[in-house]
Design a protein around this motif. Structure first.
Motif, PDB file in Angstrom:
ATOM      1  N   ASP A  33       0.737  -0.995   0.170  1.00  0.00           N
ATOM      2  CA  ASP A  33       0.124   0.050  -0.086  1.00  0.00           C
ATOM      3  C   ASP A  33       0.765   1.349   0.219  1.00  0.00           C
ATOM      4  OD1 ASP A  33      -2.132  -1.694  -0.010  1.00  0.00           O
ATOM      5  OD2 ASP A  33      -2.662  -1.244   2.305  1.00  0.00           O
ATOM      6  N   VAL A  36       2.022   1.894  -3.613  1.00  0.00           N
ATOM      7  CA  VAL A  36       0.886   2.271  -4.445  1.00  0.00           C
ATOM      8  C   VAL A  36       0.553   3.636  -4.270  1.00  0.00           C
ATOM      9  CG1 VAL A  36      -1.588   1.861  -5.239  1.00  0.00           C
ATOM     10  CG2 VAL A  36       0.330  -0.216  -4.863  1.00  0.00           C
ATOM     11  N   ARG A  37       0.517   3.926  -2.878  1.00  0.00           N
ATOM     12  CA  ARG A  37      -0.034   5.287  -2.431  1.00  0.00           C
ATOM     13  C   ARG A  37       1.056   6.523  -2.700  1.00  0.00           C
ATOM     14  NH1 ARG A  37      -1.090   4.362   2.813  1.00  0.00           N
ATOM     15  NH2 ARG A  37       0.945   4.908   3.654  1.00  0.00           N
ATOM     16  N   HIS A  40       0.524   7.226  -6.487  1.00  0.00           N
ATOM     17  CA  HIS A  40      -0.642   7.853  -6.832  1.00  0.00           C
ATOM     18  C   HIS A  40      -0.588   9.387  -6.287  1.00  0.00           C
ATOM     19  CE1 HIS A  40      -3.573   4.105  -6.687  1.00  0.00           C
ATOM     20  NE2 HIS A  40      -3.174   4.535  -7.708  1.00  0.00           N
ATOM     21  N   ARG A  41       0.179   9.484  -5.255  1.00  0.00           N
ATOM     22  CA  ARG A  41       0.553  10.957  -4.854  1.00  0.00           C
ATOM     23  C   ARG A  41       1.385  11.619  -5.871  1.00  0.00           C
ATOM     24  NH1 ARG A  41       4.615  14.016  -3.066  1.00  0.00           N
ATOM     25  NH2 ARG A  41       6.122  12.436  -3.264  1.00  0.00           N
ATOM     26  N   GLN A  43       1.381  11.067  -9.210  1.00  0.00           N
ATOM     27  CA  GLN A  43       0.385  11.286 -10.352  1.00  0.00           C
ATOM     28  C   GLN A  43      -0.493  12.458  -9.832  1.00  0.00           C
ATOM     29  OE1 GLN A  43      -1.426   7.441 -10.537  1.00  0.00           O
ATOM     30  NE2 GLN A  43      -0.139   6.856 -11.940  1.00  0.00           N
ATOM     31  N   PHE A  44      -0.785  12.633  -8.741  1.00  0.00           N
ATOM     32  CA  PHE A  44      -1.622  13.588  -8.185  1.00  0.00           C
ATOM     33  C   PHE A  44      -0.860  14.879  -8.392  1.00  0.00           C
ATOM     34  CE2 PHE A  44      -2.695  16.800  -5.024  1.00  0.00           C
ATOM     35  CZ  PHE A  44      -4.296  17.010  -5.239  1.00  0.00           C
TER      36      PHE A  44
END
Length: 79
Positions: A33, A36-37, A40-41, A43-44
């Motif tokens: 996790d 993956v987190r 995503h961070r 990408q954000f």
């Protein structure tokens, strides 16, 4: 499914285990996790930066007296 072996010192592993336990997750799930987190961070942040860049001229036109934090006296600390 691909897997990965990651070496840790004893102290590092103890800290990671404690963090996983604090979240109520297994070590394996916690590390999964976390990766993956972080993906995503990033990408954000990339998307948010692109969005801000697209709107920068519009913002500057709407608020001509606003000085970007980096250009203020004292730099970003003045913000």
């Amino acid at each position: 499914m691909p897997s990965l072996n990651v070496p840790f010192t004893e102290e590092e592993l103890a800290g990671v285990r404690a963090a996983a336990a604090a979240e109520g997750k297994s070590l394996k799930q916690y590390l999964h996790d976390l990766g993956v987190r972080e993906m995503h961070r990033k990408q954000f942040i990339t998307g948010a930066s692109a969005w801000a860049d697209r709107l920068r001229d519009e913002f500057d036109d709407a608020f001509p007296g606003e000085v970007p934090p980096a250009e203020r006296r004292g730099g970003t600390a003045a913000a």
